[in-house]
Design an enzyme around this catalytic site. Structure first.
Site, mmCIF file in Angstrom:
data_model
loop_
_atom_site.group_PDB
_atom_site.id
_atom_site.type_symbol
_atom_site.label_atom_id
_atom_site.label_comp_id
_atom_site.label_asym_id
_atom_site.label_seq_id
_atom_site.Cartn_x
_atom_site.Cartn_y
_atom_site.Cartn_z
ATOM 1 N N PRO A 23 0.887 -1.441 -0.033
ATOM 2 C CA PRO A 23 0.191 -0.004 -0.129
ATOM 3 C C PRO A 23 0.901 1.145 -0.076
ATOM 4 C CG PRO A 23 -0.171 -1.192 2.135
ATOM 5 C CD PRO A 23 0.607 -2.032 1.294
ATOM 6 N N CYS A 25 0.530 5.417 -0.335
ATOM 7 C CA CYS A 25 -0.272 6.617 -0.429
ATOM 8 C C CYS A 25 0.267 7.624 -1.527
ATOM 9 C CB CYS A 25 0.220 7.617 0.870
ATOM 10 S SG CYS A 25 -0.506 6.820 2.329
ATOM 11 N N GLN A 100 -5.696 -1.393 3.049
ATOM 12 C CA GLN A 100 -5.009 -1.184 4.145
ATOM 13 C C GLN A 100 -6.191 -0.153 4.909
ATOM 14 O OE1 GLN A 100 -1.509 1.364 4.906
ATOM 15 N NE2 GLN A 100 -0.656 -0.790 5.376
ATOM 16 N N TYR A 182 1.473 5.881 13.068
ATOM 17 C CA TYR A 182 0.056 6.285 13.074
ATOM 18 C C TYR A 182 -0.481 5.854 14.198
ATOM 19 C CZ TYR A 182 1.737 7.750 8.327
ATOM 20 O OH TYR A 182 2.115 8.359 7.384
ATOM 21 N N ARG A 230 -0.161 -4.621 9.615
ATOM 22 C CA ARG A 230 1.168 -3.932 9.267
ATOM 23 C C ARG A 230 1.828 -3.336 10.441
ATOM 24 N NH1 ARG A 230 3.944 -0.558 4.520
ATOM 25 N NH2 ARG A 230 3.724 -2.748 3.714
ATOM 26 N N ARG A 324 8.350 1.069 -3.708
ATOM 27 C CA ARG A 324 9.181 1.844 -4.611
ATOM 28 C C ARG A 324 9.274 1.060 -5.897
ATOM 29 N NH1 ARG A 324 10.561 3.307 0.413
ATOM 30 N NH2 ARG A 324 10.225 5.441 1.047
#
Length: 370
Positions: A23, A25, A100, A182, A230, A324
């Site tokens: 996932p 963003c 997610q 988070y 995660r 990436r």
């Protein structure tokens, strides 16, 4: 046979290989709703050759977003915006689609990364964030509001509501975001959690809210569909969350039937010191796998096919998740299959793209043209 291209079963979901698109963003939503960028991004990477694509951190309430551009699933409009995207993916790709679910906590109300990524002031459209404790992520930032029991119940309910919306959309699997500083990671880490009630202090107490969220989501999502989580396995800060605590958390998740643990690190403190390098987080995944037997995903600077193959073949992790590397090479799975002797699913429009030396790459023979 390539270990990376061996199938794996996650509850009722059978994956053709051990690769997931991580996932990522995109910061391109409008009030939480997906846009044409998401249509392009998701459809493109659902053809990467990975057996599963995980939709980016999808926030369960508006104030839980990292930035004003972050994706959400807290409204009918959010749900409706994803429907045509998923319909297109289902038409052209065999990849399983995971999502997610996330809440940013004190790291919300931020500028998009390309606009600096710092806290967004109220005068510029920012909002009051919430967290386990009234402690800002960085010096000089506006402090979050410490969550009370009503706030905790509201957020649990928001995760459940988002899970139900995900099921209505036909999502195949969920991943809960308890990493990268988070909200759920904030509860786990003694750096961010200074509570003195039943949600703070001891490891058992700090794990309580993330486990309550997991239990609530598991009860709301169909039993045959898998749910993973995660984690940041270490804060990379002395006195913070670390691998030994992550192992205990993983054991509790395993008791509850968690289907995988996706092992990342860092994000809760600006004072972290991360030893970046290829596969730098793989030992964390390996440590959790060896201690618990829980299905693990390794992430972090995994870019080469042979590197991914070694991770899975040697038993360091059960799967790899690429971010990436997939953005740089949206057909990474195809190229890995060609190198390792595996097969991937591809739409017939692309069958002629396979190298002449890899006739079985797509499990099909080449077709001719008049």
């Amino acid at each position: 046979m390539s270990a990376l291209f061996a199938p794996i079963q996650l509850r009722g979901l059978k994956l053709a290989n051990r690769i997931m698109v991580s996932p990522m963003c995109q910061y391109s939503a409008e009030d939480g709703s997906a846009t044409d960028w998401h249509f392009t991004h998701i459809n493109n990477l659902s053809l990467s050759g990975a057996a599963m694509f995980c939709i980016e951190a999808t926030h369960v309430e508006s104030i839980g977003r990292i930035t004003p551009g972050c994706l959400g699933l807290y409204s009918d409009a959010n749900e409706a915006a994803l429907k045509p995207i998923l319909a297109s993916v289902r038409k052209h790709s065999r990849a399983a689609i995971a999502m997610q679910l996330a809440h940013a906590g004190r790291k919300g109300s931020s500028y998009r990364p390309w606009d600096g990524g710092q806290q967004l002031p109220f005068a510029k459209g920012g909002w009051q964030t919430e967290a386990p404790s009234a402690i800002a992520h960085k010096d000089g930032e506006v402090q979050p509001t410490a969550l009370d029991d009503a706030g905790l119940a509201r957020i649990r309910d928001a995760f459940v509501s988002a899970a139900r919306r995900a099921e209505q959309l036909g999502i195949d699997a969920l991943e809960l975001h308890a990493a990268h500083g988070y909200l759920m990671h904030q509860f786990l880490s003694p750096i961010a959690n200074k509570r003195t009630d039943r949600y703070g202090g001891s490891l058992e107490n700090r794990m309580r809210f993330p486990l309550e969220v997991y239990d609530a989501v598991r009860a709301a999502f169909p039993d045959y569909k898998p749910i993973g989580i995660r984690v940041s396995a270490t804060d990379w800060v002395d006195g913070g969350w670390d691998l030994s605590q992550t192992v205990e958390f993983a054991k509790e998740l395993k008791k509850r039937g968690a289907d995988w643990i996706d092992v990342s690190s860092g994000g809760v403190s600006p004072f972290q010191k991360i030893p970046l390098g290829p596969g730098y987080q793989v030992p964390l995944a390996q440590g959790i796998k060896e201690a618990t037997g829980l299905t693990t995903m390794a992430v972090g600077l995994i870019t080469e096919a042979k590197q991914a193959e070694d991770i899975v073949a040697s038993g360091k992790a059960d799967m790899v998740a690429l971010a990436r590397g997939m953005l740089y090479d949206p057909r990474w799975g195809w190229h890995a299959a060609a190198e390792l002797g595996g097969e991937v699913a591809a739409p017939p429009q692309y069958w002629r793209s396979q190298p002449s030396t890899q006739k079985a790459l797509f499990g099909k023979t080449s077709f001719g043209a008049r």
